[in-house]
Design a protein around this motif. Structure first.
Motif, PDB file in Angstrom:
ATOM      1  N   SER A  18     -10.581 -15.037  14.794  1.00 23.37           N
ATOM      2  CA  SER A  18     -11.665 -14.936  15.772  1.00 23.37           C
ATOM      3  C   SER A  18     -12.470 -13.648  15.553  1.00 23.37           C
ATOM      4  CB  SER A  18     -11.094 -14.953  17.186  1.00 23.37           C
ATOM      5  OG  SER A  18     -12.101 -14.560  18.094  1.00 23.37           O
ATOM      6  N   THR A  20     -14.871 -12.310  17.340  1.00 25.66           N
ATOM      7  CA  THR A  20     -15.098 -11.511  18.551  1.00 25.66           C
ATOM      8  C   THR A  20     -13.897 -10.602  18.804  1.00 25.66           C
ATOM      9  OG1 THR A  20     -14.333 -13.497  19.678  1.00 25.66           O
ATOM     10  CG2 THR A  20     -16.675 -12.998  19.825  1.00 25.66           C
ATOM     11  N   LEU A  21     -12.704 -11.190  18.640  1.00 31.70           N
ATOM     12  CA  LEU A  21     -11.493 -10.393  18.862  1.00 31.70           C
ATOM     13  C   LEU A  21     -11.342  -9.346  17.751  1.00 31.70           C
ATOM     14  CD1 LEU A  21      -9.010 -13.181  20.065  1.00 31.70           C
ATOM     15  CD2 LEU A  21     -10.394 -11.642  21.441  1.00 31.70           C
ATOM     16  N   SER A  41     -18.820  -5.635  22.236  1.00 30.12           N
ATOM     17  CA  SER A  41     -18.384  -6.776  21.425  1.00 30.12           C
ATOM     18  C   SER A  41     -17.725  -7.885  22.238  1.00 30.12           C
ATOM     19  CB  SER A  41     -17.472  -6.298  20.301  1.00 30.12           C
ATOM     20  OG  SER A  41     -16.275  -5.761  20.811  1.00 30.12           O
ATOM     21  N   VAL A  42     -16.615  -7.597  22.876  1.00 29.92           N
ATOM     22  CA  VAL A  42     -15.865  -8.720  23.433  1.00 29.92           C
ATOM     23  C   VAL A  42     -16.445  -9.200  24.764  1.00 29.92           C
ATOM     24  CG1 VAL A  42     -14.097  -7.581  24.824  1.00 29.92           C
ATOM     25  CG2 VAL A  42     -13.495  -9.613  23.517  1.00 29.92           C
ATOM     26  N   GLY A  43     -16.269 -10.484  25.038  1.00 29.20           N
ATOM     27  CA  GLY A  43     -16.798 -11.049  26.272  1.00 29.20           C
ATOM     28  C   GLY A  43     -15.733 -11.169  27.326  1.00 29.20           C
ATOM     29  N   LYS A 105      -9.023 -21.564  25.830  1.00 30.18           N
ATOM     30  CA  LYS A 105      -8.967 -21.735  24.377  1.00 30.18           C
ATOM     31  C   LYS A 105      -7.872 -22.736  23.997  1.00 30.18           C
ATOM     32  CE  LYS A 105      -9.910 -18.026  21.603  1.00 30.18           C
ATOM     33  NZ  LYS A 105      -9.589 -16.700  21.040  1.00 30.18           N
ATOM     34  N   TRP A 129     -19.897 -20.950  20.606  1.00 33.82           N
ATOM     35  CA  TRP A 129     -18.813 -19.966  20.718  1.00 33.82           C
ATOM     36  C   TRP A 129     -17.955 -20.030  19.454  1.00 33.82           C
ATOM     37  CZ3 TRP A 129     -13.457 -20.759  22.969  1.00 33.82           C
ATOM     38  CH2 TRP A 129     -12.743 -19.551  22.944  1.00 33.82           C
ATOM     39  N   VAL A 130     -17.584 -18.864  18.954  1.00 28.63           N
ATOM     40  CA  VAL A 130     -16.943 -18.711  17.638  1.00 28.63           C
ATOM     41  C   VAL A 130     -15.749 -19.628  17.374  1.00 28.63           C
ATOM     42  CG1 VAL A 130     -17.656 -16.315  17.346  1.00 28.63           C
ATOM     43  CG2 VAL A 130     -15.529 -16.786  18.537  1.00 28.63           C
ATOM     44  N   ASN A 179     -22.022 -19.333  25.633  1.00 31.56           N
ATOM     45  CA  ASN A 179     -21.681 -18.147  24.884  1.00 31.56           C
ATOM     46  C   ASN A 179     -22.113 -18.493  23.461  1.00 31.56           C
ATOM     47  OD1 ASN A 179     -20.469 -16.042  23.551  1.00 31.56           O
ATOM     48  ND2 ASN A 179     -18.383 -16.480  24.209  1.00 31.56           N
ATOM     49  N   TYR A 210     -18.324 -20.570  32.121  1.00 32.90           N
ATOM     50  CA  TYR A 210     -19.266 -19.597  32.727  1.00 32.90           C
ATOM     51  C   TYR A 210     -20.026 -20.177  33.924  1.00 32.90           C
ATOM     52  CZ  TYR A 210     -18.310 -16.864  28.569  1.00 32.90           C
ATOM     53  OH  TYR A 210     -17.665 -16.149  27.587  1.00 32.90           O
ATOM     54  N   LYS A 242     -13.001 -15.931  33.230  1.00 34.19           N
ATOM     55  CA  LYS A 242     -14.292 -15.276  33.471  1.00 34.19           C
ATOM     56  C   LYS A 242     -14.575 -15.163  34.965  1.00 34.19           C
ATOM     57  CE  LYS A 242     -14.502 -15.864  29.044  1.00 34.19           C
ATOM     58  NZ  LYS A 242     -14.544 -14.970  27.954  1.00 34.19           N
ATOM     59  N   TYR A 328     -24.035 -12.200  28.266  1.00 31.46           N
ATOM     60  CA  TYR A 328     -24.390 -11.820  26.899  1.00 31.46           C
ATOM     61  C   TYR A 328     -25.898 -11.836  26.725  1.00 31.46           C
ATOM     62  CZ  TYR A 328     -19.620 -13.607  26.378  1.00 31.46           C
ATOM     63  OH  TYR A 328     -18.282 -13.859  26.532  1.00 31.46           O
ATOM     64  N   ARG A 377     -25.004 -10.504  18.953  1.00 32.35           N
ATOM     65  CA  ARG A 377     -24.625 -10.636  20.367  1.00 32.35           C
ATOM     66  C   ARG A 377     -24.108  -9.328  20.947  1.00 32.35           C
ATOM     67  NH1 ARG A 377     -19.396 -13.684  22.782  1.00 32.35           N
ATOM     68  NH2 ARG A 377     -18.583 -11.568  22.453  1.00 32.35           N
TER      69      ARG A 377
HETATM   70  N1  GLU Z   1     -14.909 -15.444  24.791  1.00 30.66           N
HETATM   71  C1  GLU Z   1     -14.881 -14.051  24.582  1.00 30.66           C
HETATM   72  C2  GLU Z   1     -15.907 -13.640  23.541  1.00 30.66           C
HETATM   73  O1  GLU Z   1     -16.644 -14.465  23.064  1.00 30.66           O
HETATM   74  C3  GLU Z   1     -13.495 -13.537  24.332  1.00 30.66           C
HETATM   75  C4  GLU Z   1     -13.009 -13.399  22.934  1.00 30.66           C
HETATM   76  C5  GLU Z   1     -12.703 -14.708  22.303  1.00 30.66           C
HETATM   77  O2  GLU Z   1     -11.725 -15.331  22.689  1.00 30.66           O
HETATM   78  O3  GLU Z   1     -13.521 -15.100  21.461  1.00 30.66           O
HETATM   79  O4  GLU Z   1     -16.006 -12.483  23.264  1.00 30.66           O
END
Ligand code: GLU
Ligand code: PMP
Length: 403
Positions: A18, A20-21, A41-43, A105, A129-130, A179, A210, A242, A328, A377
């Motif tokens: 991931s 984002t992580l 960075s992180v959401g 997830k 989303w990633v 996202n 969201y 969230k 974001y 982002r």
């Molecule tokens: N959903 C959040 C993000 O996009 C948390 C990190 C992840 O699980 O991708 O940053």
């Protein structure tokens, strides 16, 4: 380097970790090493989990709720999820149609493990989303991107969608607010999706994580309100990560057709058994308690969003769609691609985000990770001071680019 003896599986080799992580971990490590990093960075909400929810989690431990639970979650929590869907949307679900999972997830992971066969295609509006494409790939499926246009505020264009449909299409992702762009799908676009999904028997996966964080005056359009007949072929994904600032508790939930939820339960029973028991009790307190918390967060997010978007838009060559939800901003920096710093060319979003991190000490996530390379982002779930300082640094960094 020593030769690795154990070879890795093909399906693992085809997906990245991931991003984002990964960026968040890098930013935190740099910060711990004494660097003055501003982390966008992180959401995850920059709020603590509400007190009554934390107390419910602690009480659950003291009351001995520390053992395995039913695979799809404790009955009280599944009933509370049904109650929320009824109160918030007037949707009728039975607890047998609910799975509580280890974060949203894992819910998505369970869905696609349960319904995809090798080579099945899943439509994914991009930017996405990633984790959507890897989750599909890990289930043997093929992610098919459906590009969304910035000029249309990232709404879905039915013609673009239709061009991506094949006889192998089995499902479609919807994420509204989204996202990474905070964009929403219009009722008109959802009507077009609903028509195609009904005609062709697709599964619709609507990721509503969201939904409580929107800046709209009116009601958020939803595919199940646009076309209630789709309920038998839709999974609604949601959770408390969230809306109640509970990212670390790892509680999400899915609502869908009972036979699909049963298959997902089979997967959960053979993988994680059940979501963390005390966390389920905390989530129960969140869902049955006062529902004002997302609104409190929204009040804090709104001025940050307005400042961020206006300041980004004031930069020559940068455009930024005003997000209708989530936390974001997703500005387009492509006008700066091709420029250079100290002879190094910024060729894409990865180079841009690297440049922001190295030179401006600002951590962000490259748009390429979301299937949209023109963009970068930034999460505004951070203080106004950090956003203001971050924007000063970003503007300086952009001004320092030559060419
Ligand atoms: N959903 C959040 C993000 O996009 C948390 C990190 C992840 O699980 O991708 O940053
Ligand atoms: N969907 C989207 C669009 C997200 O941004 C996230 C954030 N991680 C999730 C699902 C999953 O959330 P979680 O697993 O933390 O509940």
């Amino acid at each position: 380097m020593a030769q690795e003896i154990i070879h890795l599986a093909e399906r693992v080799l085809q997906v990245p970790p991931s991003p984002t992580l990964a960026v968040n971990a890098k930013a935190k490590a740099l910060k711990a090493a004494g660097e003055d990093i501003l982390n966008f960075s992180v959401g995850e909400p920059d709020f603590d989990t509400p007190e009554h929810v934390r107390e419910a989690g602690k009480k659950a431990i003291d009351d001995g709720h520390t053992r395995y639970t039913a695979v799809p979650g404790i009955p009280e929590l599944r009933e509370a999820v049904c109650m929320r869907f009824k109160e918030d949307h007037d949707w009728d679900y039975h607890p047998d149609q609910i799975q509580v999972c280890c974060g949203g997830k894992q819910g998505l992971y369970n869905i696609f493990q349960a319904m995809l066969n090798p080579g099945d295609e899943v439509l994914i509006p991009a930017p996405y989303w990633v984790s959507y494409p890897p989750i599909v790939q890990l289930a043997g499926g093929v992610p098919v991107e459906v590009p969304l246009d910035e000029a249309m505020n990232f709404d879905l264009n039915p013609n673009t969608l239709a061009a991506k449909v094949t006889s192998k299409t089995k499902a479609i992702f919807l994420n509204s607010p989204s996202n990474p762009a905070g964009s929403i799908f219009s009722a008109t676009a959802l009507e077009a999706v609903a028509k195609m999904a009904l005609e062709r028997g697709w599964l619709v996966v609507t990721d509503d994580i969201y939904e409580t964080i929107t800046y709209l005056d009116g009601k958020l359009p939803h595919i199940l309100d646009v076309e209630p007949r789709l309920k038998t072929q839709t999974v609604v994904l949601n959770g408390v990560s969230k809306s109640f600032a509970m990212t670390g508790w790892r509680i999400g939930y899915c609502a869908g057709p009972a036979h699909l939820i049963k298959a997902m339960n089979k997967i959960q029973s053979q993988s994680t058994s059940n979501p963390c028991t005390p966390a389920q009790y905390a989530a129960l307190a969140a869902l049955i308690g006062p529902q004002d918390f997302p609104g409190i967060m929204k009040q804090a997010f709104l001025p940050r969003r307005d400042f961020f978007v206006q300041d980004l838009e004031s930069i020559e060559g940068v455009s930024c769609v005003n997000p209708s939800g989530a936390f974001y901003v997703f500005p387009n920096f492509s006008a700066y691609y091709g420029k250079s710093f100290k002879g190094k060319v910024i060729k894409d979003s990865v180079a841009m985000a690297d440049y922001f991190l190295d030179e401006a000490k600002v951590a962000s996530v490259p748009g390429a990770a979301f299937g949209a390379d023109a963009f970068v982002r930034f999460s505004f779930a951070t203080s106004m001071e950090v956003i203001q300082e971050g924007m000063t640094r970003i503007k300086q960094a952009l001004a320092a680019l030559a060419g």
